[in-house]
Write a protein that holds these residues in place. Structure first.
Motif, PDB file in Angstrom:
ATOM      1  N   LEU A 123       6.956   9.449  -5.013  1.00 44.57           N
ATOM      2  CA  LEU A 123       7.544   8.304  -5.699  1.00 44.57           C
ATOM      3  C   LEU A 123       7.823   7.283  -4.604  1.00 44.57           C
ATOM      4  N   CYS A 124       7.196   6.114  -4.711  1.00 47.95           N
ATOM      5  CA  CYS A 124       7.205   5.156  -3.605  1.00 47.95           C
ATOM      6  C   CYS A 124       7.754   3.798  -4.028  1.00 47.95           C
ATOM      7  N   ARG A 125       8.448   3.167  -3.084  1.00 45.16           N
ATOM      8  CA  ARG A 125       8.891   1.784  -3.243  1.00 45.16           C
ATOM      9  C   ARG A 125       7.857   0.896  -2.553  1.00 45.16           C
ATOM     10  N   ILE A 126       7.330  -0.068  -3.301  1.00 47.75           N
ATOM     11  CA  ILE A 126       6.335  -0.969  -2.718  1.00 47.75           C
ATOM     12  C   ILE A 126       7.010  -1.894  -1.720  1.00 47.75           C
ATOM     13  N   VAL A 127       6.456  -1.964  -0.507  1.00 54.39           N
ATOM     14  CA  VAL A 127       7.028  -2.814   0.536  1.00 54.39           C
ATOM     15  C   VAL A 127       6.180  -4.044   0.831  1.00 54.39           C
ATOM     16  N   ASP A 128       4.880  -3.993   0.479  1.00 55.26           N
ATOM     17  CA  ASP A 128       4.026  -5.160   0.712  1.00 55.26           C
ATOM     18  C   ASP A 128       2.728  -4.999  -0.054  1.00 55.26           C
ATOM     19  N   ARG A 129       2.106  -6.124  -0.317  1.00 51.99           N
ATOM     20  CA  ARG A 129       0.782  -6.177  -0.932  1.00 51.99           C
ATOM     21  C   ARG A 129      -0.031  -7.175  -0.115  1.00 51.99           C
ATOM     22  N   VAL A 130      -1.184  -6.756   0.355  1.00 49.95           N
ATOM     23  CA  VAL A 130      -2.017  -7.609   1.202  1.00 49.95           C
ATOM     24  C   VAL A 130      -3.377  -7.770   0.524  1.00 49.95           C
ATOM     25  N   THR A 131      -3.709  -8.999   0.174  1.00 49.63           N
ATOM     26  CA  THR A 131      -5.000  -9.264  -0.453  1.00 49.63           C
ATOM     27  C   THR A 131      -6.072  -9.347   0.623  1.00 49.63           C
ATOM     28  N   VAL A 132      -7.133  -8.551   0.415  1.00 53.14           N
ATOM     29  CA  VAL A 132      -8.267  -8.528   1.330  1.00 53.14           C
ATOM     30  C   VAL A 132      -9.528  -8.550   0.464  1.00 53.14           C
ATOM     31  N   GLY A 133     -10.229  -9.658   0.466  1.00 52.20           N
ATOM     32  CA  GLY A 133     -11.435  -9.767  -0.356  1.00 52.20           C
ATOM     33  C   GLY A 133     -11.098  -9.635  -1.822  1.00 52.20           C
ATOM     34  N   ASP A 134     -11.814  -8.732  -2.513  1.00 50.66           N
ATOM     35  CA  ASP A 134     -11.600  -8.547  -3.948  1.00 50.66           C
ATOM     36  C   ASP A 134     -10.595  -7.437  -4.267  1.00 50.66           C
ATOM     37  N   HIS A 135      -9.900  -6.949  -3.250  1.00 48.50           N
ATOM     38  CA  HIS A 135      -8.920  -5.877  -3.424  1.00 48.50           C
ATOM     39  C   HIS A 135      -7.566  -6.281  -2.860  1.00 48.50           C
ATOM     40  N   VAL A 136      -6.571  -5.509  -3.239  1.00 55.85           N
ATOM     41  CA  VAL A 136      -5.254  -5.639  -2.633  1.00 55.85           C
ATOM     42  C   VAL A 136      -4.908  -4.281  -2.025  1.00 55.85           C
ATOM     43  N   VAL A 137      -4.397  -4.300  -0.801  1.00 56.72           N
ATOM     44  CA  VAL A 137      -3.898  -3.101  -0.148  1.00 56.72           C
ATOM     45  C   VAL A 137      -2.406  -3.053  -0.440  1.00 56.72           C
ATOM     46  N   VAL A 138      -1.983  -1.992  -1.102  1.00 60.85           N
ATOM     47  CA  VAL A 138      -0.571  -1.828  -1.441  1.00 60.85           C
ATOM     48  C   VAL A 138       0.050  -0.886  -0.424  1.00 60.85           C
ATOM     49  N   LEU A 139       1.096  -1.345   0.237  1.00 55.70           N
ATOM     50  CA  LEU A 139       1.838  -0.544   1.210  1.00 55.70           C
ATOM     51  C   LEU A 139       3.139  -0.114   0.555  1.00 55.70           C
ATOM     52  N   ALA A 140       3.444   1.176   0.650  1.00 54.64           N
ATOM     53  CA  ALA A 140       4.598   1.706  -0.060  1.00 54.64           C
ATOM     54  C   ALA A 140       5.320   2.758   0.765  1.00 54.64           C
ATOM     55  N   GLU A 141       6.634   2.798   0.583  1.00 59.56           N
ATOM     56  CA  GLU A 141       7.473   3.765   1.293  1.00 59.56           C
ATOM     57  C   GLU A 141       7.852   4.903   0.353  1.00 59.56           C
ATOM     58  N   PRO A 142       7.439   6.142   0.675  1.00 57.92           N
ATOM     59  CA  PRO A 142       7.843   7.271  -0.168  1.00 57.92           C
ATOM     60  C   PRO A 142       9.362   7.453  -0.148  1.00 57.92           C
ATOM     61  N   GLU A 143       9.946   7.599  -1.344  1.00 58.88           N
ATOM     62  CA  GLU A 143      11.387   7.836  -1.464  1.00 58.88           C
ATOM     63  C   GLU A 143      11.691   9.245  -1.947  1.00 58.88           C
ATOM     64  N   LEU A 144      10.819   9.790  -2.788  1.00 57.91           N
ATOM     65  CA  LEU A 144      10.959  11.157  -3.282  1.00 57.91           C
ATOM     66  C   LEU A 144       9.599  11.840  -3.198  1.00 57.91           C
ATOM     67  N   LEU A 145       9.615  13.126  -2.849  1.00 60.98           N
ATOM     68  CA  LEU A 145       8.386  13.898  -2.728  1.00 60.98           C
ATOM     69  C   LEU A 145       8.502  15.176  -3.543  1.00 60.98           C
ATOM     70  N   ARG A 146       7.367  15.623  -4.076  1.00 63.05           N
ATOM     71  CA  ARG A 146       7.306  16.919  -4.737  1.00 63.05           C
ATOM     72  C   ARG A 146       5.952  17.515  -4.394  1.00 63.05           C
ATOM     73  N   HIS A 147       5.963  18.781  -4.005  1.00 60.67           N
ATOM     74  CA  HIS A 147       4.703  19.465  -3.688  1.00 60.67           C
ATOM     75  C   HIS A 147       4.642  20.729  -4.519  1.00 60.67           C
ATOM     76  N   GLY A 148       3.620  20.852  -5.347  1.00 62.00           N
ATOM     77  CA  GLY A 148       3.433  22.041  -6.158  1.00 62.00           C
ATOM     78  C   GLY A 148       2.468  22.986  -5.493  1.00 62.00           C
ATOM     79  N   ASP A 149       2.461  24.221  -5.941  1.00 60.49           N
ATOM     80  CA  ASP A 149       1.524  25.206  -5.429  1.00 60.49           C
ATOM     81  C   ASP A 149       0.527  25.506  -6.544  1.00 60.49           C
TER      82      ASP A 149
END
Length: 177
Positions: A123-149
Protein backbone atom coordinates in the motif's frame (compact mmCIF):
# COMPACT_ATOMS: atom_id res chain seq x y z
CA UNK A 1 25.71 -8.93 -46.42
CA UNK A 2 23.37 -11.09 -44.39
CA UNK A 3 21.78 -9.98 -41.15
CA UNK A 4 21.94 -11.99 -37.97
CA UNK A 5 20.33 -11.48 -34.59
CA UNK A 6 23.71 -10.22 -33.37
CA UNK A 7 23.75 -7.29 -35.80
CA UNK A 8 22.64 -4.02 -34.22
CA UNK A 9 19.50 -2.36 -35.59
CA UNK A 10 18.06 1.12 -35.18
CA UNK A 11 16.33 1.53 -31.83
CA UNK A 12 12.89 2.40 -33.14
CA UNK A 13 9.62 1.59 -31.34
CA UNK A 14 9.14 -1.84 -32.93
CA UNK A 15 12.75 -2.92 -32.40
CA UNK A 16 12.66 -1.82 -28.77
CA UNK A 17 9.35 -3.63 -28.15
CA UNK A 18 10.82 -6.80 -29.69
CA UNK A 19 13.98 -6.57 -27.59
CA UNK A 20 12.08 -5.94 -24.34
CA UNK A 21 10.04 -9.11 -24.87
CA UNK A 22 13.25 -10.97 -23.91
CA UNK A 23 13.18 -9.46 -20.42
CA UNK A 24 11.14 -11.41 -17.89
CA UNK A 25 9.07 -9.12 -15.68
CA UNK A 26 7.12 -9.60 -12.48
CA UNK A 27 3.39 -9.22 -13.07
CA UNK A 28 1.59 -6.80 -10.77
CA UNK A 29 -1.87 -5.32 -10.56
CA UNK A 30 -2.00 -1.69 -9.46
CA UNK A 31 -5.28 -0.46 -7.94
CA UNK A 32 -6.42 3.04 -7.03
CA UNK A 33 -9.50 4.37 -5.25
CA UNK A 34 -11.98 6.39 -7.22
CA UNK A 35 -15.51 6.49 -8.44
CA UNK A 36 -15.23 3.96 -9.89
CA UNK A 37 -12.04 2.38 -8.55
CA UNK A 38 -9.46 1.42 -11.18
CA UNK A 39 -6.90 -1.29 -11.59
CA UNK A 40 -4.53 -2.43 -14.31
CA UNK A 41 -1.91 -5.08 -14.97
CA UNK A 42 1.64 -3.72 -15.00
CA UNK A 43 5.00 -5.35 -15.67
CA UNK A 44 6.96 -2.15 -15.07
CA UNK A 45 7.06 -2.33 -11.25
CA UNK A 46 10.48 -1.91 -9.64
CA UNK A 47 12.26 -0.80 -6.50
CA UNK A 48 13.86 2.64 -6.83
CA UNK A 49 15.32 3.29 -3.37
CA UNK A 50 15.50 1.66 0.05
CA UNK A 51 16.32 4.87 1.96
CA UNK A 52 13.77 6.31 1.69
CA UNK A 53 11.73 3.33 0.45
CA UNK A 54 10.45 4.22 -3.03
CA UNK A 55 9.00 1.99 -5.76
CA UNK A 56 7.81 2.85 -9.25
CA UNK A 57 5.54 1.68 -12.02
CA UNK A 58 4.68 3.11 -15.42
CA UNK A 59 1.31 3.82 -16.97
CA UNK A 60 0.37 4.89 -20.48
CA UNK A 61 -1.15 8.40 -20.49
CA UNK A 62 -3.88 7.09 -22.82
CA UNK A 63 -4.93 4.39 -20.37
CA UNK A 64 -8.46 4.54 -18.98
CA UNK A 65 -6.87 4.16 -15.51
CA UNK A 66 -4.62 7.22 -15.85
CA UNK A 67 -7.13 9.95 -14.87
CA UNK A 68 -7.87 8.19 -11.56
CA UNK A 69 -4.23 7.31 -10.86
CA UNK A 70 -3.31 10.88 -11.78
CA UNK A 71 -5.50 12.16 -8.92
CA UNK A 72 -4.92 9.35 -6.41
CA UNK A 73 -2.93 9.88 -3.22
CA UNK A 74 -2.53 6.15 -2.58
CA UNK A 75 -2.33 2.98 -4.68
CA UNK A 76 -2.11 -0.73 -4.03
CA UNK A 77 0.58 -2.72 -5.82
CA UNK A 78 -0.22 -6.44 -5.84
CA UNK A 79 2.49 -8.91 -6.86
CA UNK A 80 0.69 -11.83 -8.46
CA UNK A 81 1.39 -15.50 -7.85
CA UNK A 82 1.89 -17.93 -10.73
CA UNK A 83 -1.63 -19.34 -10.33
CA UNK A 84 -3.18 -15.86 -10.84
CA UNK A 85 -2.83 -15.67 -14.63
CA UNK A 86 -6.58 -15.19 -15.08
CA UNK A 87 -6.54 -12.25 -12.63
CA UNK A 88 -3.69 -10.70 -14.65
CA UNK A 89 -5.70 -11.13 -17.85
CA UNK A 90 -8.78 -9.57 -16.24
CA UNK A 91 -6.90 -6.44 -15.21
CA UNK A 92 -5.23 -6.25 -18.64
CA UNK A 93 -8.60 -6.31 -20.46
CA UNK A 94 -10.15 -2.99 -21.48
CA UNK A 95 -13.84 -2.19 -21.33
CA UNK A 96 -14.87 -4.57 -18.53
CA UNK A 97 -15.59 -4.23 -14.81
CA UNK A 98 -12.31 -5.62 -13.53
CA UNK A 99 -13.62 -5.70 -9.94
CA UNK A 100 -16.72 -7.81 -10.76
CA UNK A 101 -16.86 -11.49 -9.78
CA UNK A 102 -14.86 -13.64 -9.89
CA UNK A 103 -12.34 -10.97 -8.73
CA UNK A 104 -12.15 -11.13 -4.94
CA UNK A 105 -11.28 -7.84 -3.24
CA UNK A 106 -12.15 -5.48 -0.41
CA UNK A 107 -11.70 -1.79 0.36
CA UNK A 108 -8.51 -1.26 2.32
CA UNK A 109 -6.79 1.68 4.02
CA UNK A 110 -7.15 5.02 2.23
CA UNK A 111 -10.01 3.49 0.20
CA UNK A 112 -7.56 1.48 -1.94
CA UNK A 113 -9.02 -1.71 -3.47
CA UNK A 114 -7.10 -4.67 -2.04
CA UNK A 115 -7.08 -7.91 -4.04
CA UNK A 116 -7.32 -11.18 -2.11
CA UNK A 117 -4.65 -13.88 -1.99
CA UNK A 118 -1.86 -12.16 -3.91
CA UNK A 119 1.78 -13.06 -3.39
CA UNK A 120 2.44 -9.63 -1.86
CA UNK A 121 0.81 -6.24 -1.38
CA UNK A 122 2.35 -2.80 -1.03
CA UNK A 123 0.00 0.00 0.00
CA UNK A 124 1.81 3.09 -1.26
CA UNK A 125 1.54 6.86 -0.99
CA UNK A 126 2.26 8.52 -4.33
CA UNK A 127 5.15 10.97 -3.99
CA UNK A 128 5.64 12.04 -7.61
CA UNK A 129 4.53 11.52 -11.18
CA UNK A 130 6.99 12.13 -14.01
CA UNK A 131 5.75 12.29 -17.59
CA UNK A 132 8.16 10.68 -20.05
CA UNK A 133 6.97 10.39 -23.64
CA UNK A 134 3.60 8.64 -23.79
CA UNK A 135 3.88 7.27 -20.24
CA UNK A 136 4.01 8.53 -16.70
CA UNK A 137 6.43 7.09 -14.15
CA UNK A 138 4.69 6.95 -10.79
CA UNK A 139 6.96 7.08 -7.74
CA UNK A 140 5.43 5.84 -4.52
CA UNK A 141 6.43 5.23 -0.92
CA UNK A 142 5.26 1.92 0.60
CA UNK A 143 3.40 2.51 3.88
CA UNK A 144 2.02 -0.97 4.54
CA UNK A 145 3.28 -4.35 3.34
CA UNK A 146 1.80 -7.83 3.27
CA UNK A 147 3.54 -10.96 2.02
CA UNK A 148 1.59 -14.17 1.55
CA UNK A 149 2.95 -17.66 1.13
CA UNK A 150 0.90 -18.55 -1.93
CA UNK A 151 3.55 -19.84 -4.34
CA UNK A 152 5.96 -18.51 -6.89
CA UNK A 153 5.65 -15.18 -8.75
CA UNK A 154 3.83 -14.74 -12.03
CA UNK A 155 6.23 -13.58 -14.73
CA UNK A 156 5.68 -12.14 -18.20
CA UNK A 157 8.14 -13.14 -20.91
CA UNK A 158 7.95 -13.11 -24.72
CA UNK A 159 4.29 -12.14 -24.71
CA UNK A 160 3.20 -14.94 -22.35
CA UNK A 161 2.74 -15.57 -18.66
CA UNK A 162 5.40 -17.82 -17.18
CA UNK A 163 6.74 -19.09 -13.88
CA UNK A 164 10.05 -20.12 -12.43
CA UNK A 165 11.43 -23.51 -13.47
CA UNK A 166 11.48 -26.33 -10.95
CA UNK A 167 9.37 -27.44 -7.97
CA UNK A 168 5.65 -27.08 -7.27
CA UNK A 169 3.89 -24.14 -8.87
CA UNK A 170 6.94 -23.57 -11.06
CA UNK A 171 9.11 -22.45 -8.13
CA UNK A 172 12.79 -23.24 -8.25
CA UNK A 173 13.82 -25.05 -5.08
CA UNK A 174 17.46 -24.97 -4.01
CA UNK A 175 18.93 -25.80 -0.62
CA UNK A 176 20.21 -22.86 1.39
CA UNK A 177 23.99 -22.43 1.20
Amino acid sequence: MTSSTDDPVDADTDALRTLLRHQASTVTVVTAPGSPAVGFTATSFTSVSLVPPIVSFCLNLGSSSWPTVGRARHVGVHLLAHHQQELARTFATSGIDRFAAPTRWRTGPEGVPILDDTLALLLCRIVDRVTVGDHVVVLAEPELLRHGDVGSPLLYHRGRYAGLAGGPDGAARRPAA
